[in-house]
Write a protein that holds these residues in place. Structure first.
Motif, PDB file in Angstrom:
ATOM      1  N   ALA A 154       9.025  15.282  -2.445  1.00  0.00           N
ATOM      2  CA  ALA A 154      10.234  14.250  -2.487  1.00  0.00           C
ATOM      3  C   ALA A 154      10.531  13.716  -1.551  1.00  0.00           C
ATOM      4  N   LYS A 155      10.734  14.669  -0.294  1.00  0.00           N
ATOM      5  CA  LYS A 155      11.185  13.962   0.789  1.00  0.00           C
ATOM      6  C   LYS A 155      10.338  13.062   1.467  1.00  0.00           C
ATOM      7  N   VAL A 156       9.042  13.114   1.329  1.00  0.00           N
ATOM      8  CA  VAL A 156       7.967  12.269   1.780  1.00  0.00           C
ATOM      9  C   VAL A 156       8.329  11.014   1.150  1.00  0.00           C
ATOM     10  N   ALA A 157       8.336  11.012  -0.326  1.00  0.00           N
ATOM     11  CA  ALA A 157       8.644   9.714  -1.170  1.00  0.00           C
ATOM     12  C   ALA A 157       9.881   9.145  -0.758  1.00  0.00           C
ATOM     13  N   GLU A 158      10.896   9.902  -0.288  1.00  0.00           N
ATOM     14  CA  GLU A 158      12.124   9.077  -0.026  1.00  0.00           C
ATOM     15  C   GLU A 158      11.834   8.352   1.248  1.00  0.00           C
ATOM     16  N   ALA A 159      11.349   9.037   2.301  1.00  0.00           N
ATOM     17  CA  ALA A 159      11.133   8.454   3.489  1.00  0.00           C
ATOM     18  C   ALA A 159      10.154   7.235   3.389  1.00  0.00           C
ATOM     19  N   VAL A 160       9.036   7.279   2.422  1.00  0.00           N
ATOM     20  CA  VAL A 160       8.294   6.224   2.190  1.00  0.00           C
ATOM     21  C   VAL A 160       9.161   5.002   1.493  1.00  0.00           C
ATOM     22  N   SER A 161       9.996   5.316   0.697  1.00  0.00           N
ATOM     23  CA  SER A 161      11.021   4.346   0.173  1.00  0.00           C
ATOM     24  C   SER A 161      11.777   3.655   1.099  1.00  0.00           C
ATOM     25  N   GLY A 162      12.140   4.417   2.072  1.00  0.00           N
ATOM     26  CA  GLY A 162      12.988   3.965   3.319  1.00  0.00           C
ATOM     27  C   GLY A 162      12.302   2.968   3.806  1.00  0.00           C
ATOM     28  N   VAL A 163      11.005   3.097   4.143  1.00  0.00           N
ATOM     29  CA  VAL A 163      10.257   2.068   4.844  1.00  0.00           C
ATOM     30  C   VAL A 163       9.975   0.674   3.887  1.00  0.00           C
ATOM     31  N   VAL A 164       9.472   1.087   2.930  1.00  0.00           N
ATOM     32  CA  VAL A 164       9.398  -0.066   1.946  1.00  0.00           C
ATOM     33  C   VAL A 164      10.503  -1.054   1.640  1.00  0.00           C
ATOM     34  N   ASP A 165      11.762  -0.196   1.650  1.00  0.00           N
ATOM     35  CA  ASP A 165      13.007  -1.089   1.394  1.00  0.00           C
ATOM     36  C   ASP A 165      13.835  -1.784   2.622  1.00  0.00           C
ATOM     37  N   SER A 166      13.143  -1.398   3.759  1.00  0.00           N
ATOM     38  CA  SER A 166      13.817  -1.550   5.013  1.00  0.00           C
ATOM     39  C   SER A 166      13.728  -3.219   5.321  1.00  0.00           C
ATOM     40  N   ASP A 167      14.589  -3.366   6.134  1.00  0.00           N
ATOM     41  CA  ASP A 167      14.301  -4.834   6.762  1.00  0.00           C
ATOM     42  C   ASP A 167      13.888  -4.796   8.282  1.00  0.00           C
ATOM     43  N   GLU A 168      13.599  -6.135   8.873  1.00  0.00           N
ATOM     44  CA  GLU A 168      13.092  -6.175  10.023  1.00  0.00           C
ATOM     45  C   GLU A 168      13.975  -5.336  11.087  1.00  0.00           C
ATOM     46  N   LYS A 169      15.148  -5.074  10.968  1.00  0.00           N
ATOM     47  CA  LYS A 169      16.224  -4.333  11.937  1.00  0.00           C
ATOM     48  C   LYS A 169      16.026  -2.801  11.631  1.00  0.00           C
ATOM     49  N   SER A 170      16.077  -2.433  10.296  1.00  0.00           N
ATOM     50  CA  SER A 170      15.733  -0.883  10.023  1.00  0.00           C
ATOM     51  C   SER A 170      14.495  -0.433  10.068  1.00  0.00           C
ATOM     52  N   ALA A 171      13.476  -1.266   9.846  1.00  0.00           N
ATOM     53  CA  ALA A 171      12.182  -0.775   9.788  1.00  0.00           C
ATOM     54  C   ALA A 171      11.651  -0.186  10.981  1.00  0.00           C
ATOM     55  N   PRO A 172      11.888  -0.209  12.089  1.00  0.00           N
ATOM     56  CA  PRO A 172      11.339   0.622  13.324  1.00  0.00           C
ATOM     57  C   PRO A 172      11.704   1.983  13.136  1.00  0.00           C
ATOM     58  N   ARG A 180       0.880  -1.159  -0.044  1.00  0.00           N
ATOM     59  CA  ARG A 180      -0.047  -0.113  -0.061  1.00  0.00           C
ATOM     60  C   ARG A 180       0.883   1.219   0.110  1.00  0.00           C
ATOM     61  N   LEU A 181       2.034   1.177   0.845  1.00  0.00           N
ATOM     62  CA  LEU A 181       2.847   2.354   0.702  1.00  0.00           C
ATOM     63  C   LEU A 181       3.727   2.494  -0.664  1.00  0.00           C
ATOM     64  N   LYS A 182       3.883   1.233  -1.080  1.00  0.00           N
ATOM     65  CA  LYS A 182       4.568   1.319  -2.317  1.00  0.00           C
ATOM     66  C   LYS A 182       4.061   1.846  -3.384  1.00  0.00           C
ATOM     67  N   LYS A 183       2.663   1.638  -3.499  1.00  0.00           N
ATOM     68  CA  LYS A 183       1.712   2.518  -4.458  1.00  0.00           C
ATOM     69  C   LYS A 183       1.822   3.890  -4.485  1.00  0.00           C
ATOM     70  N   LEU A 184       1.915   4.536  -3.257  1.00  0.00           N
ATOM     71  CA  LEU A 184       2.097   5.800  -3.146  1.00  0.00           C
ATOM     72  C   LEU A 184       3.179   6.771  -3.553  1.00  0.00           C
ATOM     73  N   ILE A 185       4.284   5.965  -3.708  1.00  0.00           N
ATOM     74  CA  ILE A 185       5.695   6.535  -4.277  1.00  0.00           C
ATOM     75  C   ILE A 185       5.655   7.125  -5.524  1.00  0.00           C
ATOM     76  N   PRO A 186       5.075   6.782  -6.425  1.00  0.00           N
ATOM     77  CA  PRO A 186       4.941   7.490  -7.696  1.00  0.00           C
ATOM     78  C   PRO A 186       4.314   8.602  -7.612  1.00  0.00           C
ATOM     79  N   PRO A 187       3.225   8.938  -7.233  1.00  0.00           N
ATOM     80  CA  PRO A 187       2.541  10.134  -7.105  1.00  0.00           C
ATOM     81  C   PRO A 187       2.979  11.106  -6.299  1.00  0.00           C
ATOM     82  N   LEU A 188       4.000  10.836  -5.265  1.00  0.00           N
ATOM     83  CA  LEU A 188       4.756  11.560  -4.424  1.00  0.00           C
ATOM     84  C   LEU A 188       5.705  12.100  -5.097  1.00  0.00           C
ATOM     85  N   GLY A 218       6.671  15.767  -6.233  1.00  0.00           N
ATOM     86  CA  GLY A 218       7.724  16.350  -5.761  1.00  0.00           C
ATOM     87  C   GLY A 218       8.508  17.266  -6.948  1.00  0.00           C
ATOM     88  N   GLU A 219       8.074  17.081  -8.029  1.00  0.00           N
ATOM     89  CA  GLU A 219       8.607  17.895  -8.921  1.00  0.00           C
ATOM     90  C   GLU A 219       8.404  19.348  -9.204  1.00  0.00           C
TER      91      GLU A 219
END
Length: 598
Positions: A48-66, A29-37, A41-42
């Motif tokens: 763009a900052k929010v899109a970057e933060a969302v990508s950080g959550v989507v690409d995280s693992d169990e240790k970095s997710a929190p 669900r978060l992943k689908k929001l990255i393109p419109p963000l 951001g243009e």
């Protein structure tokens, strides 16, 4: 700033925060929001900052997710807090207040949850829970308003009707907008209840909705609308509806005509009464007070009596003629005029012949109809009825007791009927014991049904419940004849005999291997008469293991706890300390409610 996409991000972040950061990795669900963000951001770098933060959550693992989820949450909350729109454009207008404001009551959360579930869930016992809750006065509370309105569309009509008649009217006119919002004059039973409710809380305001329903409403809604008409100007319309094809529409029209009571309305109702198979008019006739209505009922009753007495026992018309006489007698109930009195006394003299012409009915239905009508008529008819109580079977005896309770003093009632309990004891093993026992049970049941005691478990009393003062000697006699149910019902504080008798039975049931409803009733009586060992016996029952019905009995005992004095709290807490944790949890809320009771 346009922020719909940011609001979506906020909703998803909140969802993941509740579910836990471990499920945030790769969230689609978060992943689908990255393109419109990124596209937004243009034009606005913050997206763009929010899109970057969302990508950080989507690409995280169990240790970095929190850490990634916390970073995104902090960012999105900061943006919405500083940039979000908090108002609306346009001119401010004062809100029109309908009725009085409703504020939350200081009801325990456990009570609110139980009542809300009973109004909206399915299953048995829900009506009793709602009825019992009225004693604790949880209404009107805005937190219960939604479930109560939803209950109007429920599948169990008794719950729906009770909520409409007893619960929602407590909210007053303030709920009118909420009811009107969902009202559909072409709807079903739920909308019929909404119209009835509107008329209860705001009769004048409901008039236009009644008119809508009369014009082209559904059958269910139209019946309610017709039943609300009480204006003499509506008589012409009601007369038309009294000839409708649908029987329930005709009945509603006749009932309205009976209550309007004008000459024209009474003439139409009287005409309906004279038609042999117009059952709807006869039902309404009981409410008709106009002389023309009474004259029609008396006239038809005399004809029906003559027709019945002229009918042979095997005549094919016997059932229909017998039914008509009983319906006319029902229409004469609660009338005390001299003509009705004379007719009933005449029928009483002929009741033996009338009772032989029952048709396919049983239990002397014709004769009982005469007795019931006499019980509600005048002192003269009741005196005649009571004087011959020994000649009746148990059904006639029940009517005679009812008549006595309407006019006799407690002492006279005891003198008249206590002998039936004595006779049943003396004939316990002799000839005629079954008949004597049946009559004794009739007397005992009548006393119980007319006592002032309200059940602690289901303490809703019907509006028409008649409470009669009882002679104190009944309690002594109940103990002497070992009538446990009667002792339970009429036991009173500081009566040593009652205390000892109930204590003996409490000990007996506690020693038994299984639970019994008698034990529950005994516990109620012990609590009500303030028996010194009431708390002790209740805690013993709570600790006793029940193989079946654990949830039922724990619910019952919890309600009984609510009727104990606050001095019982230490003993109850000691009892809970001795229980297994799972068993103790069943009573913690009840004990806490008792402790917090004002």
């Amino acid at each position: 700033m346009s922020i719909p996409v940011l609001a979506q991000v906020y909703d998803e972040v909140r969802r993941l925060s509740i579910a836990g950061s471990s499920v945030a990795c790769g969230d689609f669900r978060l992943k689908k929001l990255i393109p419109p963000l990124q596209k937004a951001g243009e034009k606005a770098p913050v997206f763009a900052k929010v899109a970057e933060a969302v990508s950080g959550v989507v690409d995280s693992d169990e240790k970095s997710a929190p850490a990634a989820l916390l970073s995104l949450s902090t960012l999105i909350n900061a943006i919405l807090y500083t940039q979000g729109e908090t108002g609306a454009e346009g001119k401010l207008e004062p809100i029109k207040l309908v009725g009085e404001g409703i504020t939350p009551k200081r009801s325990p959360a456990s009570l609110l949850k139980t009542v809300a579930a009973a109004m909206t869930n399915t299953g048995s016992g829900r009506l009793e829970i709602i009825q019992e809750s009225l004693e604790r006065n949880p209404f009107p509370d805005p937190r219960l308003l939604g479930p109560a309105i939803d209950a109007l569309d429920g599948s169990y009509y008794e719950v729906c009707d009770f909520v409409e008649a007893k619960v929602l009217p407590q909210y007053g006119k303030s709920i009118v907008p909420l009811i009107v919002e969902k009202f559909d004059h072409k709807g079903g039973a739920g909308d019929a209840r909404r119209l009835s409710l509107l008329h209860r809380v705001d009769p004048k305001g409901a008039d236009k909705y009644v008119r809508y329903a009369l014009k082209d409403g559904s059958k269910e809604v139209k019946i309610v609308a017709i039943a609300k008409l009480r204006d003499p100007e509506d008589v012409t319309f009601l007369i038309e509806q009294s000839a409708a094809k649908a029987a329930d529409v005709r009945e509603a029209a006749f009932l309205a005509l009976a209550e309007i009571g004008s000459d024209e309305a009474a003439a139409t109702l009287a005409e309906g009464i004279r038609k042999p198979r117009n059952h709807q008019a006869l039902k309404a006739a009981k409410l008709g007070k106009h002389p023309a209505v009474l004259a029609a009922v008396l006239e038809e009753a005399e004809k029906a009596l003559a027709d019945l007495l002229a009918t042979k026992p095997k005549d094919k018309n016997l059932d229909a003629r017998s039914d008509r006489l009983r319906a006319l007698l029902t229409a004469l109930e609660e009338r005390s005029d001299k003509k009705t009195e004379k007719l009933l006394l005449g029928m009483y003299e002929q009741r033996e012949a009338i009772s032989k012409l029952e048709g396919s009915t049983t239990y002397h239905a014709n004769g009982l109809s005469i007795l019931r009508c006499m019980a509600t008529c005048s002192k003269k008819t009741r005196d005649q009825l009571i004087a011959n109580h020994e000649s009746y079977d148990e059904f006639g005896l029940d009517v005679a007791i009812d008549a006595a309770m309407r006019q006799e003093k407690p002492k006279e009632i005891y003198e008249l009927f206590h002998g039936y309990l004595v006779a049943a004891k003396n004939l316990k093993k002799g000839k005629g014991s079954a008949k004597a026992a049946s009559k004794a049970e009739t007397v005992s049941t009548a006393l119980i049904n007319n006592s002032a005691v309200v059940d602690m478990l289901y303490d809703y009393a019907p509006d028409d419940r008649r409470v009669v003062e009882l002679d104190p000697r009944w309690l002594d006699l109940a103990i002497e004849t070992e009538d446990l149910q009667l002792v339970i019902e009429i036991a009173r504080p500081k009566h040593q005999g009652a205390q000892d008798y109930l204590e003996t039975h409490a000990q007996k049931y506690l020693k038994g291997k299984s639970e019994s409803y008698e034990m529950i009733e005994i516990l109620q009586a012990l609590i009500r008469i303030e028996h010194p060992q009431a708390t002790e016996y209740l805690t013993q029952a709570m600790k006793k293991k029940v193989k079946y019905g654990v949830s039922y009995y724990s619910g019952v005992f919890s309600r009984l706890i609510g009727n104990l004095p606050k001095s019982a709290i230490p003993q109850l807490e000691a009892c809970l300390a001795e229980m297994d944790e799972a068993d103790a949890d069943r009573y913690i809320v009840a004990v806490a409610d008792l402790k917090n009771r004002a």
